[in-house]
Each structure stands twice: as structure tokens, then as C-alpha cells.
Scaffold this motif. Structure first.
Motif, short mmCIF file in Angstrom:
data_model
loop_
_atom_site.label_atom_id
_atom_site.label_comp_id
_atom_site.label_asym_id
_atom_site.label_seq_id
_atom_site.Cartn_x
_atom_site.Cartn_y
_atom_site.Cartn_z
N HIS A 488 0.84 -1.20 0.00
CA HIS A 488 0.00 0.00 0.00
C HIS A 488 0.88 1.25 0.00
CE1 HIS A 488 -3.37 2.51 2.13
NE2 HIS A 488 -3.01 3.01 0.97
N VAL A 489 1.94 1.23 0.79
CA VAL A 489 2.85 2.38 0.84
C VAL A 489 3.44 2.65 -0.54
CG1 VAL A 489 5.06 3.22 1.73
CG2 VAL A 489 3.42 2.16 3.29
N ILE A 490 3.90 1.58 -1.20
CA ILE A 490 4.49 1.74 -2.54
C ILE A 490 3.46 2.28 -3.52
CG2 ILE A 490 5.46 0.48 -4.50
CD1 ILE A 490 6.76 -1.43 -2.47
N SER A 491 2.24 1.74 -3.44
CA SER A 491 1.17 2.22 -4.33
C SER A 491 0.87 3.69 -4.08
CB SER A 491 -0.09 1.38 -4.10
OG SER A 491 -1.18 1.88 -4.84
N HIS A 492 0.85 4.09 -2.80
CA HIS A 492 0.57 5.49 -2.47
C HIS A 492 1.68 6.41 -2.98
CE1 HIS A 492 -1.22 8.76 -0.12
NE2 HIS A 492 0.03 9.11 0.16
N VAL A 493 2.92 6.00 -2.78
CA VAL A 493 4.05 6.81 -3.24
C VAL A 493 4.03 6.94 -4.76
CG1 VAL A 493 6.58 6.89 -3.43
CG2 VAL A 493 5.51 6.34 -1.24
N ASP A 494 3.71 5.83 -5.45
CA ASP A 494 3.61 5.89 -6.91
C ASP A 494 2.51 6.87 -7.35
OD1 ASP A 494 5.63 4.08 -7.25
OD2 ASP A 494 4.32 2.34 -7.52
N LYS A 495 1.40 6.86 -6.63
CA LYS A 495 0.31 7.77 -6.97
C LYS A 495 0.74 9.22 -6.80
CE LYS A 495 -3.04 8.71 -4.12
NZ LYS A 495 -4.21 8.60 -3.23
N GLU A 496 1.43 9.52 -5.70
CA GLU A 496 1.92 10.87 -5.48
C GLU A 496 2.98 11.25 -6.52
OE1 GLU A 496 0.68 13.05 -3.21
OE2 GLU A 496 -0.80 11.49 -2.82
N HIS A 497 3.76 10.24 -6.93
CA HIS A 497 4.80 10.49 -7.93
C HIS A 497 4.18 10.92 -9.26
CE1 HIS A 497 8.89 9.00 -9.72
NE2 HIS A 497 8.64 10.27 -9.98
N THR A 498 3.08 10.26 -9.63
CA THR A 498 2.43 10.65 -10.89
C THR A 498 1.90 12.07 -10.82
OG1 THR A 498 0.32 9.70 -10.15
CG2 THR A 498 1.78 8.27 -11.41
N LYS A 499 1.51 12.50 -9.62
CA LYS A 499 1.02 13.88 -9.47
C LYS A 499 2.11 14.88 -9.81
CE LYS A 499 -2.42 13.13 -5.79
NZ LYS A 499 -2.76 13.47 -4.38
N ILE A 500 3.31 14.65 -9.27
CA ILE A 500 4.38 15.63 -9.50
C ILE A 500 4.81 15.59 -10.96
CG2 ILE A 500 6.42 14.19 -9.00
CD1 ILE A 500 5.76 17.81 -7.82
N GLY A 501 4.71 14.43 -11.61
CA GLY A 501 5.00 14.36 -13.04
C GLY A 501 4.04 15.21 -13.85
N ALA A 502 2.75 15.14 -13.49
CA ALA A 502 1.74 15.94 -14.18
C ALA A 502 1.97 17.43 -13.93
CB ALA A 502 0.35 15.53 -13.73
N MET A 503 2.34 17.77 -12.69
CA MET A 503 2.62 19.17 -12.36
C MET A 503 3.80 19.70 -13.18
SD MET A 503 2.32 19.12 -8.21
CE MET A 503 0.88 18.43 -7.37
N SER A 504 4.85 18.89 -13.26
CA SER A 504 6.05 19.30 -14.01
C SER A 504 5.71 19.53 -15.48
CB SER A 504 7.14 18.23 -13.88
OG SER A 504 8.29 18.61 -14.57
N ASN A 505 4.88 18.66 -16.04
CA ASN A 505 4.48 18.84 -17.44
C ASN A 505 3.65 20.11 -17.63
OD1 ASN A 505 5.74 16.54 -18.42
ND2 ASN A 505 3.97 15.23 -18.05
N SER A 506 2.76 20.37 -16.67
CA SER A 506 1.94 21.59 -16.75
C SER A 506 2.82 22.83 -16.72
CB SER A 506 0.94 21.62 -15.59
OG SER A 506 0.00 20.59 -15.69
N LEU A 507 3.84 22.81 -15.86
CA LEU A 507 4.76 23.95 -15.76
C LEU A 507 5.60 24.08 -17.03
CD1 LEU A 507 5.79 23.39 -12.06
CD2 LEU A 507 4.52 25.35 -12.92
N LYS A 508 5.99 22.94 -17.60
CA LYS A 508 6.74 22.97 -18.86
C LYS A 508 5.91 23.62 -19.95
CE LYS A 508 8.53 19.85 -22.42
NZ LYS A 508 8.70 18.43 -22.81
#
Length: 566
Positions: A488-508
Motif C-alpha cells: 500500500h505504501v508503494i502504491s501510495h508513493v507511486d500515486k503521489e509520484h504521478t502527481k508531481i510528473g503531471a505538475m512538471s508537465n503543466s509547468l513545462k
């Protein structure tokens, strides 16, 4: 109209001055590259230029903010990759530890590496760039984690202004990463006392009869209590089973008691309940059994045990867990039924239960001395904490802290406090603060370092499954369940990781968009303000010819003066 020499002279001077001014203006436009130098020269061009200058400055600021935010987000992205790699290694070690053939030395070695990984997690959580901590929320100058994994940041987002009225978040608050909530997870709880066959042949199966567990017996009775998925707190007696009834029959009765809101299974002799509703954290379970042996003597069957707590009854008057020093904490999160959020000081007690609280009361026990606090449907947790502070202060004479922690549990501390409990006085209770309940295997509400610590403790003690018979480890879920938590921890961290990827793309994309807009603004500004060199050169040449022709004409006309004839 009579043209005098004076008129002729004045007209010449005016025409000469006008052409000189035009020549000077064109010369300035060519040399400076702009149509005007001062606002009075062309107010319309000046106003348009000021507006476009403001637009360009705004876009420059947006580009700078977006670029800085993107760099910040990219650094978080890099750290998140390291989190995932370390968590994968952590899970691999847990799987190795789950091998039942490990010697004590192996458990010791594995637990040491797990501890070093925890230190690595803390260091990653404390990552900073240019003096700004990545996971502190908006408290950028506050170190988010101590060496134990306690969090001191907040859950606030950082947002970059990337356009007029447009903001893009660019961080993952540590509160979301290390705690957070996953609405696609089902809460699971498990007993910590395994059912085993009386002949010592091992754990029971679904076909095992009650007689195989207890020996010859009669008058079997089981009391199931807890909290259902909808928040209903209940207690129900099961007295329809006999010595020939199977474990499967018992599990079916438990499922019926919960109104078919849960799935009930048997795992290596332990009873596990899984909430059918995703994202629901309310499920709670306790059960105790009794029977008469072949000599008609009363006997009990334990399913759940806590350190120093009798398993005979289910009530929330179980003493709070002592965390060390004079700090105590309950084990029941205070959850608002309507939205599954944790209670705050302003939350009403009635928001956490489905029962009318009019006429109810709470007993506060401090160092063995009880006091009663009357409550109703308007009583808030803040008011409850004030009563707790008064009760504790009356016994210790010292300042008292009472609050709800980040996991929704009530915590109390005061110098001189040696024991503490809190219970609602109904039977069964309508409010739960601390109970002798089943262990949490998994829950939608995620706690990163609590899961890490439980796993390390299980490996350190070679505890494959829960062991209610061990006072020190009664509340540890064991290595097998720790693996599920880490998943569950790994799944949660992966979910948060995808968020920051989307944020970085939006900023790009924001940087690219603003750069394009800036070029458009600069082009438009150039069209309005900048000199058209070809056009200006042509006009300069034309005015020069005009000026020369005028001077030549004037020279000839001057020769016609009467002075030349006298």
C-alpha cells in the motif's frame, strides 16, 4: 493679397523649420530605431507601448516563476524515484524475512538493513534545494522530519502564478506523501490470536470443527462487537453453534452480524475481516467465545488480546497506550462519518457516531481516579479536551496537552501522568476512544513511517504473524501483514509520484506558452514602436530633396528683390 518681402521671408523660415524638424525626427527614428523618444511625440503609440511593456514584464515574471517551480518539481520527481527504489528494496527484504527458515542472525541482519533504509527515507524526506525543503508544504524553512519520522511540515500546496488568474501547484506536501488517503483501498482487520487444533496438529482450516479446537464441549457462545462500515457500533451474541459446527459456520455468523458489509476469511488460523466499501476507515472488530468443557466447567476462547487487557469484554475503557514518558494515546481514530475526515477541535462528538448523545456521559480516568463529563449532541472535541485537561491537572498539578494527532487519535500528556483512559458509559459504548480490537492489516488512511516501524519491529523479533500472547508485540501485525502494508505504501508513493510528473508537465507547457506569448508581444510592440528603416530612409531622402529644392528656389527668388535694381 500683397506679398511683401517680409511675408516671403517669414514663410521661408517656417517652411525651413518644418522640414528641419521632420528631418531631425526621421534622423532620430533611424538612429534610435524607435518611432518616438518621448510620450508627447505620439500619445497613442506611447500608451500602446506602455501596455505592451507591462504585458512583457508580466510574461517574464510568469516564465521565471514557472521555470523556478518546474525546477522545484523536477527535484521532487528525482527524490520520488529514490523513494520508490528504496521501498522496493525494503519489500524485497521483508519477503526474505517471511521465509520461515531464517535463523535469528538472519532476522537481525535484515532488520539492520531495514533500519538503514528508514534512515534513508528520513533523509530523502528532508531533501532541500537552495535552502527550501521539498516536502514541508509551504513551511519551506522547516525541516519536515525528525530521526523517528515525526512530521513537522503541513499539507499546504505551493502554487506558481503562470498567467492572469492561473495557478499551478508544484509540490507534494509531506502530509500527503507520508499520510494521505487512498479511496481505492479496503480496510482489513485481523485477530491476533490464532485458532489451533487442540491435538497440536497446527492451525485450523475452514472444515475444522469447534470440538477439534476446544475438545468435547457444549453451550458455545460467541460475542461479536465492533463498528460496521456505516459507523454503527454494535454487540451481538452468537449462540446457535455446537461442537460439530465448523470454522466456516462461525465465519458465516460473523459476516451475518455485520449485515454482509464485510468479507470474512481465515488466514493461517487468524480471522480476517475486509470492508466491502473502498475508502472506508470505520470497520472495527472484536470477538470472545465461551463454552462448557466435558466436566461442565466454563472456558473461554480468545481471538483478540492487548497488553494487560482482558479479552472477555469489548469496551473502550481500555487504558490508553503509554508511548514513553508521560505521553498516552488512544488507538481509535476519531472519524467524521459524513466525509471520512479526521475530527478537529471544532468537530462535534455526535458527528462521529450514529447515536443520539443526549443524556450520555464520558468517564475520564487519571492515575486511577475517575471523573464524569456529561455530553450531548452539541459537545465538541475541543470541549472534551478542556475537560480532560482539567481532570489531569487536578491530579498532576502540571500543564496538560490534549489533542488529536495526525492519525485522528486522541493523545494526552502531562508530567506526573502514569495512567489514562477515556470511555463512554453506555453498553456497548456509542463512542470509541481506545479498544481491545483486531489489528489493522490495511486501511485507506496511509501512515508511511508507522508502516515502516511495524515492519522493522516484526522482522527484528522474527514475528511472521500476529501474536496476542506476547505483551510486547501484541499489537504488531507480523511480517506477512507488513508486506501488505508496504504494498500500500508503494502504491501510495507511486500515486503521489504521478502527481508531481503531471505538475512538471503543466509547468513545462506554461513556460513554452508564455515564451510564445512573449514573442508575440515583442513582435506587436516592434510593429507599433520600432522604426521602419526602409520607409524612414525613403522619407529622409524625399525631405532632403525637398529641402535642397526649397533652398535653391529661395536663392533665386531673393535675386528678384528691388535692391538688386536700385
Amino acid at each position: 493679397m500683397r506679398i511683401t518681402q517680409n511675408n516671403f521671408y517669414n514663410t521661408f523660415i517656417n517652411d525651413q523649420q518644418s522640414i528641419k524638424e521632420q528631418l531631425n525626427r526621421l534622423n532620430q527614428q533611424i538612429s534610435s530605431g524607435t518611432k518616438i523618444k518621448y510620450g508627447y511625440e505620439d500619445p497613442q503609440v506611447f500608451a500602446e507601448t506602455l501596455r505592451l511593456d507591462y504585458e512583457e514584464t508580466t510574461l517574464n515574471q510568469a516564465v521565471d516563476a514557472s521555470t523556478d517551480a518546474q525546477n522545484f518539481a523536477n527535484n521532487i520527481d528525482s527524490v520520488m524515484f529514490q523513494f520508490t527504489d528504496a521501498l522496493t528494496r525494503f519489500k524485497t527484504l521483508l519477503i526474505q524475512a517471511a521465509n520461515g527458515s531464517n535463523a535469528d542472525a538472519n532476522y537481525y541482519a535484515i532488520s539492520n538493513e531495514l533500519k538503514s533504509l528508514k534512515e534513508h527515507f528520513v533523509n530523502l524526506g528532508n531533501s532541500s534545494i537552495n535552502g527550501r525543503y521539498l516536502f514541508s508544504g509551504n513551511k519551506l524553512d522547516v525541516k519536515p522530519l525528525d530521526e523517528k519520522g515525526n512530521y513537522y511540515g503541513n499539507g499546504e500546496e505551493l502554487k506558481a502564478v503562470v498567467g492572469a488568474g492561473v495557478e499551478v501547484p508544484y509540490n507534494i506536501p509531506g502530509k500527503d506523501l507520508f499520510f494521505g488517503e487512498d479511496n481505492n483501498v479496503n480496510r482489513s482487520v485481523m485477530t491476533n490470536v490464532a485458532l489451533v487444533k487442540k491435538d497440536g496438529s497446527g492451525p485450523v482450516s475452514m472444515d475444522t470443527t469447534l470440538e477439534e479446537i476446544t475438545g468435547p464441549g457444549s453451550d458455545y457462545e460467541f460475542t461479536v462487537s465492533g463498528r460496521k462500515s456505516d459507523g454503527t457500533i454494535f454487540q451481538q451474541t452468537i449462540d446457535t453453534l455446537t461442537s460439530g459446527s465448523s470454522v466456516a459456520d462461525l465465519l458465516n455468523e460473523i459476516k451475518t452480524a455485520y449485515g454482509d458489509q464485510v468479507d470474512v476469511s481465515l488466514v493461517n488460523g487468524y480471522i480476517q475481516l475486509r470492508d466491502k466499501r473502498e475508502g472506508n476507515s470505520l470497520l472495527d472488530f472484536h470477538m470472545v467465545g465461551s463454552y462448557a468443557d466435558e466436566n461442565n466447567n466454563p472456558q473461554s476462547i480468545d481471538f483478540v488480546k492487548s497488553n494487560g487487557v482482558s479479552g472477555e469484554t469489548y469496551a473502550d475503557n481500555v487504558p490508553f497506550e503509554k508511548l514513553g514518558g508521560n505521553r498516552f494515546r488512544g488507538n481509535m481514530p476519531q472519524i467524521v462519518l459524513e466525509n471520512q475526515s479526521f475530527a478537529t477541535n471544532a468537530t462535534k462528538l455526535s458527528d462521529t457516531t450514529k447515536v443520539d448523545l443526549a443524556g450520555k456521559s464520558i468517564t475520564i480516568s487519571v492515575n486511577g481516579t475517575d471523573s464524569t463529563f456529561s455530553i450531548d449532541n452539541t459537545t465538541t472535541f475541543g470541549q472534551l479536551f478542556e475537560e480532560i485537561k482539567n481532570a489531569v491537572n487536578n491530579q498532576t498539578g502540571k500543564p496538560v496537552e490534549a489533542a488529536i494527532d495526525h492519525n485522528g487519535r486522541i493523545k494526552v500528556s502531562s508530567e506526573g501522568l502514569s495512567s489514562f483512559s477515556l470511555s463512554e458509559n453506555s453498553a456497548p459504548p456509542v463512542l470509541l476512544f481506545n479498544t481491545n480490537d483486531a489489528l489493522t492489516v490495511d486501511d485507506p488512511k496511509h501512515d508511511f513511517f508507522a508502516s515502516i516501524d511495524a515492519a522493522i519491529e516484526a522482522v527484528e523479533n522474527g514475528l511472521l504473524y500476529p501474536d496476542g500472547k506476547s505483551d510486547a508485540l501484541a499489537r504488531n501485525p507480523g511480517i506477512e501483514n507488513a508486506i501488505a502494508r508496504i504494498d500500500h505504501v508503494i502504491s501510495h508513493v507511486d500515486k503521489e509520484h504521478t502527481k508531481i510528473g503531471a505538475m512538471s508537465n503543466s509547468l513545462k507547457y506554461a513556460v513554452e506558452r508564455n515564451e510564445t506569448l512573449k514573442i508575440n508581444v515583442q513582435t506587436l510592440r516592434s510593429d507599433i514602436l520600432d522604426t521602419d528603416i526602409g520607409e524612414a530612409s525613403m522619407k529622409l531622402s524625399q525631405l532632403s530633396l525637398n529641402f535642397q529644392a526649397m533652398m535653391a528656389t529661395v536663392a533665386k527668388v531673393q535675386n528678384l528683390s528691388l535692391v538688386n535694381y536700385i
